[in-house]
Design a protein around this motif. Structure first.
Motif, short mmCIF file in Angstrom:
data_model
loop_
_atom_site.label_atom_id
_atom_site.label_comp_id
_atom_site.label_asym_id
_atom_site.label_seq_id
_atom_site.Cartn_x
_atom_site.Cartn_y
_atom_site.Cartn_z
N ARG A 1 -5.39 0.43 -4.65
CA ARG A 1 -4.97 0.32 -3.24
C ARG A 1 -5.01 1.70 -2.60
O ARG A 1 -4.37 2.63 -3.10
CB ARG A 1 -3.58 -0.29 -3.14
CG ARG A 1 -3.54 -1.76 -3.57
CD ARG A 1 -2.14 -2.28 -3.71
NE ARG A 1 -2.14 -3.70 -4.05
CZ ARG A 1 -1.11 -4.34 -4.60
NH1 ARG A 1 0.01 -3.68 -4.87
NH2 ARG A 1 -1.19 -5.62 -4.88
N GLU B 1 -8.16 -2.43 -0.47
CA GLU B 1 -7.74 -2.89 -1.80
C GLU B 1 -8.98 -3.33 -2.57
O GLU B 1 -9.77 -4.15 -2.09
CB GLU B 1 -6.74 -4.03 -1.69
CG GLU B 1 -6.18 -4.46 -3.03
CD GLU B 1 -4.90 -5.29 -2.90
OE1 GLU B 1 -4.35 -5.68 -3.94
OE2 GLU B 1 -4.46 -5.52 -1.75
N PHE C 1 -6.47 0.57 5.30
CA PHE C 1 -5.91 0.10 4.03
C PHE C 1 -7.01 -0.67 3.29
O PHE C 1 -7.53 -1.66 3.81
CB PHE C 1 -4.71 -0.80 4.27
CG PHE C 1 -3.60 -0.13 5.04
CD1 PHE C 1 -2.68 0.68 4.40
CD2 PHE C 1 -3.50 -0.31 6.42
CE1 PHE C 1 -1.66 1.30 5.12
CE2 PHE C 1 -2.49 0.30 7.14
CZ PHE C 1 -1.57 1.11 6.48
N THR D 1 -4.72 4.10 0.89
CA THR D 1 -4.31 4.34 2.27
C THR D 1 -5.03 5.58 2.76
O THR D 1 -4.91 6.66 2.16
CB THR D 1 -2.79 4.55 2.38
OG1 THR D 1 -2.11 3.39 1.91
CG2 THR D 1 -2.38 4.82 3.82
N PHE E 1 0.83 -1.20 0.00
CA PHE E 1 0.00 0.00 0.00
C PHE E 1 0.87 1.26 0.00
O PHE E 1 2.03 1.23 0.42
CB PHE E 1 -0.91 0.01 1.23
CG PHE E 1 -2.07 -0.95 1.13
CD1 PHE E 1 -3.28 -0.53 0.60
CD2 PHE E 1 -1.94 -2.27 1.54
CE1 PHE E 1 -4.36 -1.40 0.49
CE2 PHE E 1 -3.00 -3.15 1.44
CZ PHE E 1 -4.21 -2.72 0.91
#
Length: 222
Positions: free
Chosen positions: A168, A186, A184, A170, A150
């Motif tokens: 991805r 995805e 996080f 953050t 990430f």
């Protein structure tokens, strides 16, 4: 440039005092008393009235620290400490012979320590605010984990992996003045396959704790 500001100076002063007391102080006490005992025997035999020579002899033996730390600063400090030891020793002996109390001398170091600790404690600068950037940096600092891929800052990475369109993310949310939730996420898509996976950490200045994990790991990571 790295921040060299020292916080919690009172605690550091206390810790360093203990280290010096238990290690260097123990050496000075044992070695100093042995040298003092030998020097007193020599003084009684050859120079009974020459207290100054007694102090010089202790100073000479104090330079022996140079055998362990061959640095001039340490050698000079060893000489001065040994001479101070001799002066205090003779001064206490004189007061004892004159039947004068020595309570003030024994109390003074503790009072000085308390005053110095108080000064360093209250003079220490306050810790700066814990920022979201620091929380994200702390959460992503470990290696060999599932969040290595990430972004190490708040933001989004997009790309293609084994035919999957991958995103991805953050992100960070503030919980209170010292704590953040670093998230996080995805997401991946390929044809009709559209899924996501999420992991969140509660982060303060000194720790990062896994709080939640949702979804399955991406198929290209299995």
């Amino acid at each position: 440039m790295a921040d060299k500001t020292v916080y919690y100076q009172g605690t550091e002063f206390y810790a360093m005092t203990l280290i010096y007391f238990f290690y260097i102080g123990f050496f000075v006490l044992v070695y100093g008393n042995i040298v003092s005992f030998v020097a007193e025997i020599l003084q009684r035999k050859w120079f009974e009235r020459a207290d100054w020579l007694y102090v010089l002899i202790l100073g000479a033996f104090g330079s022996a620290i140079g055998l362990v730390f061959p640095v001039w600063n340490f050698i000079i400090a060893g000489i001065l400490v040994a001479m101070l030891f001799g002066i205090i020793d003779k001064w206490l002996l004189k007061r004892w012979q004159l039947d004068k109390g020595n309570k003030a001398l024994f109390i003074t170091p503790f009072v000085a320590f308390a005053l110095l600790w108080g000064y360093y404690h209250f003079a220490s600068p306050s810790l700066p605010a814990h920022t979201a950037e620091q929380a994200v940096e702390f959460a992503t600092s470990d290696s060999g984990t599932s969040i290595d891929r990430f972004p190490e800052e708040v933001g989004t990475w997009q790309g293609e992996i084994e035919g999957y369109q991958v995103k991805r993310i953050t992100a960070v949310e503030k919980m209170d003045e010292e704590t953040y939730m670093v998230i996080f996420t995805e997401e991946w898509q390929k044809g009709r396959v559209d899924d996501s996976w999420m992991m969140s950490y509660e982060v303060d200045r000194n720790s990062s704790i896994l709080r939640e994990e949702e979804g399955d790991m991406p198929p290209y990571d299995k």
